[in-house]
Design an enzyme around this catalytic site. Sequence first.
Site, PDB file in Angstrom:
ATOM      1  N   GLY A   1      29.453 102.981  24.510  1.00  0.00           N
ATOM      2  CA  GLY A   1      28.258 103.292  25.302  1.00  0.00           C
ATOM      3  C   GLY A   1      28.642 103.631  26.719  1.00  0.00           C
ATOM      4  O   GLY A   1      29.816 103.879  27.011  1.00  0.00           O
ATOM      5  N   ASN A   2      27.688 103.659  27.603  1.00  0.00           N
ATOM      6  CA  ASN A   2      27.998 103.887  29.025  1.00  0.00           C
ATOM      7  C   ASN A   2      27.016 103.107  29.886  1.00  0.00           C
ATOM      8  O   ASN A   2      26.099 102.472  29.375  1.00  0.00           O
ATOM      9  CB  ASN A   2      28.003 105.379  29.361  1.00  0.00           C
ATOM     10  CG  ASN A   2      26.657 106.018  29.085  1.00  0.00           C
ATOM     11  OD1 ASN A   2      25.666 105.663  29.708  1.00  0.00           O
ATOM     12  ND2 ASN A   2      26.615 106.944  28.133  1.00  0.00           N
TER      13      ASN A   2
END
Length: 694
Positions: free
Chosen positions: A208-209
């Site tokens: 993810g980020n």
Amino acid sequence: MLKGKKIVLGVTGSIAAYKAAVLVRLLVKEGAEVQVVMTPSAKEFITPLTLSTLSGRPVLSEFFNTGNGSWHSHVELGLWADAMIVAPATASTLGKMAAGVADNLLVTTYMSMKAPVFIAPAMDLDMYAHPATVHNIGTLKAYGNHIIEAAAGELASHLCGKGRMEEPENIVKALKDFFLTDRDLEGKRVLITAGPTYEKIDPVRFIGNYSSGKMGFAIAAECARRGAAVTLVAGPVSLPTPHPAIERIDVESAREMCETAVAVFPSCDAAVLSAAVADYRPAVQASSKIKRTSDGMTIDLEANPDIAATLGRAKKEGQCLAGFALETDNAEENACKKLEKKNLDFIVLNSLEDEGAGFSCDTNKVTIIDRNGKNAYPLKSKAGVAKDVVSHLAKLLMLLVMLFVPSFASAEGEELNATVNLNSSKVQGSNTEVFTMLRDALDEFINTRKWTTNFYEENERIMCSFNFVVNSYANDGSFDCSLMVQASRPVFGSSYNSVLFKYEDPSVKFKYQPYDRLEFIEDNLDNNLTAVIAFYVYMIIGMDLDSMGELGGSEFLNKALTIANNAQNLGDSGWRAGGSDNNRHSIIDDYMNGALEPVRKLMYKYHRLGLDTMFKSADGGRKAITESIKLLKQAYDDRPMAYFTELFTEYKVDEIVNVYSKCTPEEKKDVVKILSEINPSLSSEWDKITRNNN
Ligand code: CTP
């Protein structure tokens, strides 16, 4: 905004009917006239007596008045109303409204309604998700009604899910937003992607980020506020839906986001793609948790679809597509490449190198680039950036309709260069986000509203500060703050500023909730916070103009006076007229009172003829200042009780002591005598003038 508006409130038979009482109370408080129409079964949940007492009008429910047989005209109600709200709206009423089954007064009124209709459904989660309800809501939307989506939470069935009627406060907010003037996206449909995407590695891990989704959510809120029908496709974020009129679809992965966006985009006029989409996903997603081995491990990645490029290829004439670019190197060059490659109409560039910009901040600093050029904006709150982005979008949409694309210009206010501080240390332990949002909203409101039609160069903007100290705050958004307002102007030919106005307002009471938009409408003072700010801003602008030309600020000072006079019913003691208190009202009342006209004249003598000329002729400048102090004395003699004369000496004391540090003993004696009469409590300061033997 709702003052004098005529609202028909339709109440149906749902457990949520009790909230109709709160809704009526809030609408009435906003100054609206409310006519309640109930379905027969609604009376099982809340009594007509409650609603008629709160609205001050008999509740209508039957086609005829059973007492005298007269007809309750739904046709007349349809013509009378400025808006109709159906809240709560049961599945049954939604069905009847969608199908035109007019077997009660509420549905006949709805079908005769000439004004916009807002519908706030309430039901159990399964009923809400049932295809029949989904279909009926879709039909009602297609007829142009405004659906205020149900919220998620605990339901009457004790199940948890979507189906709770939106809170009355938010229904009122949706209505107020509707009546705002800048609804330049009315009738437009906008798709927004926001937040990160998560790409599963196995059932418990993902790639993810750090995207928080805040920027995209702020854009969605701004579009909805300006009248657009918004579909917000959100990756995994922990943010509430910021506006009741937003349709939100939660997704997890890039592929889900892409599928949803591709399905929604054809019916949209525009899309703003603010999501931080993962470019790659694990080639294989393990169905059970991957076990640790003593070896290292490699994850093969494969490319995700590029949503922006996909929509760019699908874009039809008249549709507008906007994207974001977060760059670390060759920012503008890379952003322009993305604009071309993805067939975007504009791109919002934010650079990670800019302090205060990026994922987790509440602020952002962007440059908007389109095919005609670029416009760099200063650091702003994300809500402020959203406003700029949406303004640009609205402009392009309008131009696309006209098939004409000129360059764009910023429409920001230019009068003030204000700093806003909000000190919440006295109320520690409270939710701090609300304070940050309030500070940003105030900064935005004060610095970007166009307060005048005058033209101000950047270096002419009036320096001022608004320092709030929160003395009390409650979770319902009630604030009580003290506010120190200060404004100053540069002294010509020198490097220092002269205080133009300074006042500590001991108590400003108001209500503010996150995402509230600060609005000031001159002839409708319903928000004490913006009334107070507008008052000080007009006062400052007026005093600045008074100091530039004799009595030059009348237009704006009169606006401040009008606010002070009209604000008597806002329940804030700072506006109280007549009493012995020194407050906002007494300051402007003194300043604009005919008897105190010498005070206004002294502004020009003191600043322009006095301070501004001191650098070339100290004696001449000081003489003008002495004359202005004599004008102050004249005003004091005419109205000794006037507070402004005292206030003026308080905030000018250091400056005055400095001005008279070098002059003849006679001049010193004269001026000290006058000043000691006007403000004897500062006598030790005035004595410094005599003691200074330069
Ligand atoms: N975008 C998208 N789908 C993707 C990747 C990006 O829709 N798979 C959109 C983003 O929402 C943004 C724009 O494209 O509006 C630019 O995103 P960015 O990540 O900066 O661009 P990339 O094409 O991924 O290029 P790079 O990672 O090399 O910077």
